[in-house]
Design a protein around this motif. Structure first.
Motif, short mmCIF file in Angstrom:
data_model
loop_
_atom_site.label_atom_id
_atom_site.label_comp_id
_atom_site.label_asym_id
_atom_site.label_seq_id
_atom_site.Cartn_x
_atom_site.Cartn_y
_atom_site.Cartn_z
N PHE A 142 0.82 -1.21 0.00
CA PHE A 142 0.00 0.00 0.00
C PHE A 142 0.86 1.26 0.00
CE2 PHE A 142 -3.48 -2.65 2.10
CZ PHE A 142 -4.20 -2.76 0.92
N GLY A 143 1.98 1.22 0.72
CA GLY A 143 2.84 2.39 0.81
C GLY A 143 3.32 2.86 -0.54
N PHE A 144 3.68 1.92 -1.40
CA PHE A 144 4.13 2.31 -2.74
C PHE A 144 2.99 2.35 -3.74
CE2 PHE A 144 8.13 1.04 -0.76
CZ PHE A 144 8.96 2.06 -1.18
N GLY A 145 1.93 1.58 -3.49
CA GLY A 145 0.79 1.58 -4.40
C GLY A 145 0.00 2.87 -4.35
N PHE A 146 -0.20 3.42 -3.15
CA PHE A 146 -0.98 4.65 -3.01
C PHE A 146 -0.35 5.84 -3.72
CE2 PHE A 146 -2.94 3.00 1.19
CZ PHE A 146 -4.09 2.58 0.53
N TRP A 284 -6.99 5.85 -0.38
CA TRP A 284 -6.19 6.11 -1.58
C TRP A 284 -6.39 7.55 -2.06
CZ3 TRP A 284 -6.51 2.78 -6.71
CH2 TRP A 284 -5.45 3.14 -7.56
N SER A 285 -7.64 8.02 -2.08
CA SER A 285 -7.90 9.36 -2.58
C SER A 285 -7.30 10.44 -1.68
CB SER A 285 -9.41 9.59 -2.75
OG SER A 285 -10.06 9.61 -1.50
N THR A 286 -7.04 10.11 -0.42
CA THR A 286 -6.36 11.05 0.48
C THR A 286 -4.85 10.83 0.47
OG1 THR A 286 -8.29 11.19 1.93
CG2 THR A 286 -6.19 11.87 2.86
N GLN A 287 -4.44 9.56 0.43
CA GLN A 287 -3.02 9.26 0.47
C GLN A 287 -2.25 9.86 -0.71
OE1 GLN A 287 -2.44 8.37 3.62
NE2 GLN A 287 -1.30 6.52 3.15
N LEU A 312 8.47 9.23 -4.58
CA LEU A 312 8.85 7.85 -4.24
C LEU A 312 9.67 7.82 -2.95
CD1 LEU A 312 9.76 6.49 -7.78
CD2 LEU A 312 7.81 5.81 -6.37
N ALA A 313 10.54 8.82 -2.75
CA ALA A 313 11.31 8.89 -1.51
C ALA A 313 10.39 9.08 -0.32
CB ALA A 313 12.32 10.03 -1.59
N GLY A 314 9.37 9.93 -0.48
CA GLY A 314 8.40 10.14 0.59
C GLY A 314 7.61 8.88 0.89
N ALA A 315 7.23 8.14 -0.16
CA ALA A 315 6.49 6.88 0.03
C ALA A 315 7.34 5.88 0.81
CB ALA A 315 6.09 6.30 -1.31
N PHE A 316 8.64 5.87 0.53
CA PHE A 316 9.54 4.96 1.26
C PHE A 316 9.59 5.34 2.74
CE2 PHE A 316 13.78 4.26 3.05
CZ PHE A 316 13.87 2.87 2.94
N LEU A 321 7.88 4.32 8.37
CA LEU A 321 7.25 4.77 9.61
C LEU A 321 6.02 3.92 9.95
CD1 LEU A 321 7.45 8.67 9.23
CD2 LEU A 321 8.75 7.24 10.81
N ALA A 322 5.28 3.53 8.91
CA ALA A 322 4.10 2.69 9.14
C ALA A 322 4.49 1.35 9.74
CB ALA A 322 3.35 2.48 7.82
N THR A 323 5.53 0.73 9.20
CA THR A 323 5.97 -0.58 9.71
C THR A 323 6.58 -0.47 11.10
OG1 THR A 323 8.13 -0.37 8.61
CG2 THR A 323 6.37 -1.46 7.38
N LEU A 324 7.08 0.73 11.45
CA LEU A 324 7.69 0.92 12.77
C LEU A 324 6.67 1.31 13.84
CD1 LEU A 324 10.99 2.80 11.79
CD2 LEU A 324 10.74 0.41 12.51
N GLY A 325 5.38 1.43 13.47
CA GLY A 325 4.33 1.68 14.46
C GLY A 325 3.86 3.11 14.58
N MET A 326 4.08 3.92 13.54
CA MET A 326 3.62 5.31 13.57
C MET A 326 2.12 5.41 13.82
SD MET A 326 4.54 8.47 13.25
CE MET A 326 3.83 10.07 12.92
#
Length: 424
Positions: A142-146, A284-287, A312-316, A321-326
């Motif tokens: 989702f992080g890169f798809g959005f 998706w429409s917000t992301q 793409l750098a921002g998506a990374f 951050l999402a995987t780290l529990g943000m």
């Protein structure tokens, strides 16, 4: 940068020319796609349990009208100048000083992006009964798809909004109709008494502050508006109507089902598949708008026109951050940002209308200082005023920053004039 490259990258470091401007339907739909955000409904949920139905509607209307007017003011400036908030920051904060607003606005959006990415993966994981490892993998997907539509640019955001906004409006309308029937119609809603307490000004602060960071950066799209009327109207539709609807839906869920999360409400109503599909479209429409905002701020921060690479750098970063529990720490993070972001808009408005008399010079030829200490000082005054204000902190921050800028600019000019007379 050539005109072709600038156009392909949505003019990240320059004014949007009139040849690239859009109409009201396009601009309003993109802004609606941005403001249709699941997290906003939680604010509505808190309000829904604290007031009777009539007072709740008043809070939602007044709070979102204030938000819409704030966004419309900045939107009009964006139309007149063809610039977004981070580029306007060069005038009111200076060439180097504007990096402060780049960092504040960019970091805000990457936090939202991390939260949205984690939410999509967690909800889908619960729905399908997936193990934790798969949920983490979904965050990456989702992080890169959005960010795909954001990489395309304004046109990508517009196309997605044409699909997502009508679909979400239809489903939300159906959900509210079912909820109204369950509670016994309008009479049933009017008869419900609040179970919690909250004072009116605090409720307005909650409504206004929920998406004020997004309103400050809505200039990323209203700079594409063909006329000032389009810029103002599109912002009122996006923030007064769109954000207002999100708060109202959350309040409805809290009143009828004691649940402000619209996805959970749809589950309770039997719209399970529709709920998951709506959540994906909603996020998706917000992301894509969120990561687009980050890319625009990032381009100004490092002075590059490679918007897609920054996206793409921002998506990374957001995915990491999402995987780290943000996801678990976003609420206090956003409360702080609701204090430090609005004064940026106050400084921008004062600088544009008072100092520049409603017209910026061409950015590429403008002679700008490294630091505009008047703007930076006024911003600091706005943040302090918002932090210590017991009433509508974001509005107080905006007003204090604007007043501080006008006062400091006038005093500086007066001192310069007196010095010139003394030397003469």
């Amino acid at each position: 940068m050539s005109e072709t490259n600038a156009s392909a990258n949505d003019y990240p470091l320059s004014e949007v020319p009139m040849s690239a401007r859009k109409g009201v339907w396009s601009t309003a739909l993109v802004l609606l796609g941005f403001t249709f955000f699941t997290a906003t409904m939680f604010a509505g949920g808190k309000i829904g349990t604290a007031f009777d139905f009539k007072t709740m509607l008043s809070v939602i209307a007044v709070g979102n009208l204030l938000l819409g007017l704030y966004a419309a003011l900045l939107g009009y400036i964006a139309y007149r100048s063809g610039l977004n908030s981070v580029l306007m920051g060069r005038f009111c904060f200076g060439e180097v000083g504007s990096k402060l607003s780049d960092l504040v606005l960019g970091f805000t959006q990457i936090g939202w992006y991390a939260w949205g990415t984690a939410t999509a993966a967690v909800v889908l994981g619960k729905f399908l009964g997936l193990p934790e490892g798969i949920v983490l993998l979904l965050m990456v997907v989702f992080g890169f798809g959005f960010c795909a539509t954001a990489c395309i640019g304004y046109r990508g955001l517009e196309i997605l909004s044409y699909v997502a906004v009508p679909a979400m409006c239809g489903l939300l309308a159906l959900s509210m109709w079912v909820a109204t029937q369950k509670v016994g119609g309008l009479e049933g809603l009017l008869a419900i008494q609040p179970g919690n307490t909250m004072n009116y000004s605090m409720a307005l602060t909650l409504v206004f502050g929920t998406f004020v960071s997004g309103a400050t950066q809505a200039t990323n799209w209203t700079r594409f508006a063909r006329t000032g009327r389009i810029a103002v109207l599109a912002n009122l539709v996006g923030f007064f109507v769109g954000n207002g609807l999100m708060v109202l839906v959350g309040a409805y869920g809290a009143i009828v089902y004691q649940q402000p999360d619209v996805v959970e409400v749809l589950f309770l109503q039997g719209f399970t598949l529709a709920a998951v599909a709506m959540l994906m479209l909603n996020l998706w429409s917000t992301q894509d708008n969120t990561i687009y905002n980050f890319a625009v701020a990032g381009c100004n921060l490092v002075r590059t026109d490679r918007r897609r690479i920054v996206t793409l750098a921002g998506a990374f970063i957001g995915t990491l951050l999402a995987t780290l529990g943000m996801y678990d720490f976003l609420v206090p993070y956003l409360i702080i940002l609701g204090t430090v972001i609005p004064p940026i808009g106050g400084v921008i408005a004062a600088d544009f209308f008072y100092r520049h008399k409603g017209r910026y010079p061409i950015l590429a030829t403008a002679s700008l200082p490294k630091f505009n200490w008047i703007g930076l000082s006024a911003y600091g005054m706005g943040v302090l005023a918002a932090f210590f204000s017991p009433w509508l902190a974001p509005v107080v921050g905006i007003g204090a920053a604007a007043f501080g800028y006008i006062m400091l600019y006038s005093l500086t000019n007066a001192r310069v004039s007196l010095g010139a007379r003394a030397r003469a």
